[in-house]
Write a protein that holds these residues in place. Structure first.
Motif, PDB file in Angstrom:
ATOM      1  N   VAL A 120       0.835  -1.202   0.000  1.00  0.00           N
ATOM      2  CA  VAL A 120       0.000   0.000   0.000  1.00  0.00           C
ATOM      3  C   VAL A 120       0.874   1.257   0.000  1.00  0.00           C
ATOM      4  N   LEU A 121       1.938   1.255   0.827  1.00  0.00           N
ATOM      5  CA  LEU A 121       2.843   2.410   0.869  1.00  0.00           C
ATOM      6  C   LEU A 121       3.560   2.587  -0.464  1.00  0.00           C
ATOM      7  N   ARG A 122       4.021   1.500  -1.026  1.00  0.00           N
ATOM      8  CA  ARG A 122       4.736   1.569  -2.297  1.00  0.00           C
ATOM      9  C   ARG A 122       3.853   2.144  -3.404  1.00  0.00           C
ATOM     10  N   PRO A 151       5.744   7.341  -7.007  1.00  0.00           N
ATOM     11  CA  PRO A 151       6.093   7.104  -8.410  1.00  0.00           C
ATOM     12  C   PRO A 151       7.051   5.920  -8.513  1.00  0.00           C
ATOM     13  N   ARG A 152       7.080   5.267  -9.644  1.00  0.00           N
ATOM     14  CA  ARG A 152       7.848   4.031  -9.813  1.00  0.00           C
ATOM     15  C   ARG A 152       9.319   4.210  -9.429  1.00  0.00           C
ATOM     16  N   GLU A 153       9.947   5.291  -9.876  1.00  0.00           N
ATOM     17  CA  GLU A 153      11.369   5.500  -9.605  1.00  0.00           C
ATOM     18  C   GLU A 153      11.629   5.654  -8.109  1.00  0.00           C
ATOM     19  N   ASP A 154      10.784   6.438  -7.422  1.00  0.00           N
ATOM     20  CA  ASP A 154      10.946   6.619  -5.974  1.00  0.00           C
ATOM     21  C   ASP A 154      10.663   5.326  -5.223  1.00  0.00           C
ATOM     22  N   PHE A 212      11.927   0.943  -1.734  1.00  0.00           N
ATOM     23  CA  PHE A 212      11.523  -0.435  -1.443  1.00  0.00           C
ATOM     24  C   PHE A 212      12.273  -1.476  -2.272  1.00  0.00           C
ATOM     25  N   GLY A 213      13.179  -1.034  -3.126  1.00  0.00           N
ATOM     26  CA  GLY A 213      13.939  -1.964  -3.948  1.00  0.00           C
ATOM     27  C   GLY A 213      13.243  -2.279  -5.259  1.00  0.00           C
ATOM     28  N   LYS A 214      14.028  -2.628  -6.243  1.00  0.00           N
ATOM     29  CA  LYS A 214      13.469  -3.014  -7.541  1.00  0.00           C
ATOM     30  C   LYS A 214      13.019  -4.457  -7.471  1.00  0.00           C
ATOM     31  N   ASN A 215      11.836  -4.724  -7.982  1.00  0.00           N
ATOM     32  CA  ASN A 215      11.307  -6.086  -7.956  1.00  0.00           C
ATOM     33  C   ASN A 215      11.368  -6.753  -9.318  1.00  0.00           C
TER      34      ASN A 215
END
Length: 420
Positions: A53-55, A59-62, A67-70
């Motif tokens: 929910v937080l993620r 925006p995707r970059e932030d 939270f790390g790239k998935n």
């Protein structure tokens, strides 16, 4: 110049329910869709759900930075944030409710084999979760985390299923405890993040509203006569001369009748489609309206609705019990085994809140929504069951759009301005 230092931050988050929680655990022992429970039998919000929910608010970059790239492969990175489960304290009083759902066709008739039930929970005690962050004081992810949690404190969050239908909405309260190394190493070693009392001297995170992603339309309602959203019961009366009701109005944890967001969304969707039919709307226009509510043209839920309908609590009314017989249409006599008792609500006031994702509705769709709301005030759009016998009518007393008072005669113009 400020010296670079190592930091360890702990955020204590308290989430207080504003509406029933519907977060499935994947089981169907009690209903078709049971709640997720911890080992104590209390509802919980897993850390993965809170992190997701937080993620989604970034925006995707932030989001990738914090939270790390998935992504799969060498580009995958680890999250800088550790997110714990949100749990209730031992002994918290929870009201579990089994709610009924059914698919309806365009005439509001139940679709065969579309009946289901699900479990919800309501609790006035807040859920608590701890979020941990470690890094350097000049890490670019740090201000993102502070701003993210400040926005959550201002806006609140929603968890679980059907959040666009009013479920899972929660107010958020956040405080923060910081440790600077090496100066605070002894204090950090004595700190227990699992003990809420360890946050007694923590700094409150002041809520800051984020850039609004939705327009909020609120209508103060007065129920005109009786209404009911059915909750079927098997209650047995203590008095042998009286029967308990076979069904009564759906109620929330406060014991007050409610009109759920699912009912509002269904009523508005069907009415907007009916208006398109009367105006000679095209199939493409009808598909576009269905898409606003998260439905494809064949009525199957496919994607997230861009319209959110909150649950409406009705106060100030009263309940009354009716016992009736069904009649045989041919003989006008009493049908065999057709005696039933219902508990229906009469009158009261409440608030209908509709949230519109910015830029998601074009001008004509905004006008359809506004016309449907005006038809609610005129009695042409009804909510709940037994509409054919006059139930479910409401009058719109006052209107606000994004907190600003709005006259009913200016509603269509105001929505057209929002759509631009």
């Amino acid at each position: 110049r400020k010296m670079r230092e190592k930091l360890k931050l702990y955020y204590l988050c308290r989430f207080t329910q504003l509406s029933p929680l519907r977060l499935s655990g994947g089981k169907n022992d009690r209903t078709d869709n049971d709640l997720m429970l911890d080992s104590r039998g209390l509802p919980m919000i897993p850390g993965s759900a809170l992190a997701g929910v937080l993620r989604s608010r970034l925006p995707r970059e932030d989001a990738d930075l914090l939270f790390g790239k998935n992504t799969v492969g060498n580009d995958m990175t680890e999250s800088a944030v550790l997110v714990g489960d949100a749990a209730l304290p031992a002994g918290a009083k929870v009201r579990f409710t089994h709610r009924d759902g059914v698919g309806l066709d365009e005439r509001k008739i139940a679709i065969p084999k579309a009946k289901y039930d699900f479990e919800t929970a309501e609790c006035s005690v807040p859920y608590t979760a701890v979020i941990e962050w470690s890094g350097w004081s000049d890490d670019p992810a740090l201000p993102l985390l502070d701003a993210l949690l400040a926005g959550a404190a201002a806006d609140g969050l929603a968890f679980g299923g059907r959040t666009t239908r009013g479920y899972g909405r929660m107010a958020a309260d956040v405080c923060k405890k910081a440790f600077h190394f090496p100066a605070d190493v002894d204090a950090w070693l004595a700190f227990d993040s699992d003990d809420v009392n360890s946050f007694a001297d923590a700094t409150p995170v002041v809520g800051r509203e984020t850039f609004p992603q939705e327009d909020v339309l609120c209508a103060e309602l007065r129920m005109m006569g009786s209404f009911i959203v059915r909750r079927y019961t098997s209650d047995v009366s203590e008095n042998e001369d009286k029967n308990g009701p076979d069904y009564c109005a759906l109620e929330n944890g406060k014991g007050r009748p409610v009109l759920p967001g699912t009912g509002w969304a269904g009523a508005f969707r069907h009415h907007m489609l009916a208006m398109l039919d009367e105006m000679g709307g095209t199939e493409q226009e009808k598909k576009a309206v269905n898409a606003l509510f998260g439905y494809s043209g064949d009525g199957i839920l496919k994607k997230r609705s861009v319209l959110t309908f909150d649950e409406t609590e009705i106060s100030g009314g009263q309940a009354y019990i009716l016992t009736r017989n069904a009649l045989d249409r041919f003989t006008a006599g009493t049908a065999s085994k057709a005696l039933y008792t219902s508990c229906v609500q009469q009158g009261g006031q409440g608030t209908l809140t509709i949230r519109l994702r910015k830029g998601a509705l074009d001008a004509s769709q905004q006008q359809l929504l506004g016309a449907a709301l005006l038809d609610l005030d005129r009695g042409y759009l009804t909510v709940g069951g037994e509409n054919s016998v006059g139930r479910g009518r409401a009058a719109v007393i006052t209107l606000t759009l994004n907190g600003r008072p709005l006259q009913k005669e200016n509603l269509l113009h105001a929505l057209a301005e929002v759509a631009k």
